[in-house]
Design a protein around this motif. Structure first.
Motif, PDB file in Angstrom:
ATOM      1  N   LEU A  91       0.944  -1.235  -0.048  1.00  0.00           N
ATOM      2  CA  LEU A  91      -0.110  -0.032   0.029  1.00  0.00           C
ATOM      3  C   LEU A  91       0.749   1.339  -0.038  1.00  0.00           C
ATOM      4  CD1 LEU A  91      -2.937  -1.017   2.581  1.00  0.00           C
ATOM      5  CD2 LEU A  91      -3.053  -0.694  -0.041  1.00  0.00           C
ATOM      6  N   SER A 125      -8.833  -2.311  -1.167  1.00  0.00           N
ATOM      7  CA  SER A 125      -8.251  -1.857   0.149  1.00  0.00           C
ATOM      8  C   SER A 125      -8.475  -0.573   0.619  1.00  0.00           C
ATOM      9  CB  SER A 125      -6.833  -2.302   0.169  1.00  0.00           C
ATOM     10  OG  SER A 125      -6.248  -3.384  -0.289  1.00  0.00           O
ATOM     11  N   CYS A 127      -7.132   2.155   3.057  1.00  0.00           N
ATOM     12  CA  CYS A 127      -5.580   2.683   3.495  1.00  0.00           C
ATOM     13  C   CYS A 127      -5.736   4.011   4.221  1.00  0.00           C
ATOM     14  CB  CYS A 127      -4.908   3.048   1.989  1.00  0.00           C
ATOM     15  SG  CYS A 127      -3.040   3.409   2.387  1.00  0.00           S
TER      16      CYS A 127
END
Length: 298
Positions: A91, A125, A127
């Motif tokens: 990430l 995702s 983040c």
């Protein structure tokens, strides 16, 4: 019934510092042992927390430090195809173009959304990006107070903990917080967080007309039901507010196509004195309570 070792949740904001202490019974149910807000400016919060710890004999207790929403950036990204233990590093690479300064100045962390979100399209995702200096300041604050930093959390996960306690198991449950300048809506099913969205409309913009706020919230609900394909939302819980709680609840209840209910500490922790706070105090403390409800996996 024996009570297990507890956890302290702390949130520092521009208006003061909130502390909540949750302990667990043998059956896992939570006890809200303490819930307080001290209205002190940021420059005085380190001393205020130390005094609070000494006053209640909380030295060396573990802390889950909750980041104020203004202290971190939240991003929804395409999930990298890596093992779970490599997700954080992956990430970091993905957020390089989103952060103006060098990545060495930031802490990056996140988690994958559930596999059944987004109707089988590319997995996503969540983040969070935090200025490293802010994280270090939080670590110093906890250490100076004589506490033990166990974890650092974000508002979205604190809300997830509140929702789980409020009965999210097996249903789609939304939590909504409205502040003066902005809001946040999170939707979960059980312990899985499926959606988090910042709402640009706050109470200052709403005035006596909640039409724009209602529109923003309804768009979020429609997105969850339509784009994510997760079906209808059983309940939307309105978190405690410092002001305009009753008119906001009334406006949302009449304007939204969902069952809206207030979320109150006294209902999450029935019969527990620490939960008997007025709405304004609950609004300041609710994030810290969610942080204190954190349970480590396994």
């Amino acid at each position: 019934m024996r009570v297990a070792a507890g956890l302290i949740g702390i949130e520092c904001g521009p208006q003061g510092i909130a502390l909540a202490q949750v302990e667990r019974r043998e059956d896992g149910s939570p006890l809200l042992q303490r819930c307080e807000f001290r209205a002190v400016p940021p420059a005085e919060q380190e001393a205020a927390l130390k005094a609070l710890v000494q006053e209640h004999g909380l030295q060396d207790m573990p802390v889950n430090l909750l980041l104020h929403p203004a202290d971190y950036q939240a991003h929804l990204l395409d999930a990298p195809e890596v093992a779970a233990d490599e997700l954080r590093d992956a990430l970091r690479w993905k957020v390089r173009e989103l952060v103006g300064n060098s990545l060495t100045d930031y802490v990056v962390d996140g988690f994958n959304l559930p596999e059944d979100a987004y109707r089988g399209r590319a997995r996503r995702s969540f983040c969070a990006v935090l200025d490293k200096a802010r994280m270090q300041a939080g670590e110093r604050l906890v250490r100076h107070a004589g506490l033990r930093l166990q974890s650092i959390d974000i508002t979205e996960m604190a809300f997830r903990n509140l929702g789980l306690l409020a009965g999210a198991e097996g249903i789609n449950l939304g939590l909504l917080r409205l502040r003066s300048s902005e809001g946040l809506i999170c939707i979960q099913n059980g312990s899985e967080l499926y959606m988090s969205r910042r709402i640009e409309q706050g109470l200052d913009q709403a005035g006596e007309d909640f039409a724009n706020v209602i529109l923003e919230v309804q768009r979020s609900l429609d997105y969850y039901e339509g784009q994510l394909g997760k079906g209808y939302i059983a309940r939307l819980l309105l978190l405690p507010m410092k002001r305009l709680g009753e008119p906001t609840l009334a406006a949302l209840s009449s304007g939204l196509a969902v069952h809206v209910l207030p979320l109150r500490l006294a209902e999450l922790f029935p019969g527990q004195p620490a939960a008997e706070l007025d709405d304004a105090a609950q609004a300041f403390c609710i994030g810290a309570v969610g942080a204190a409800l954190r349970q480590e996996a396994g």
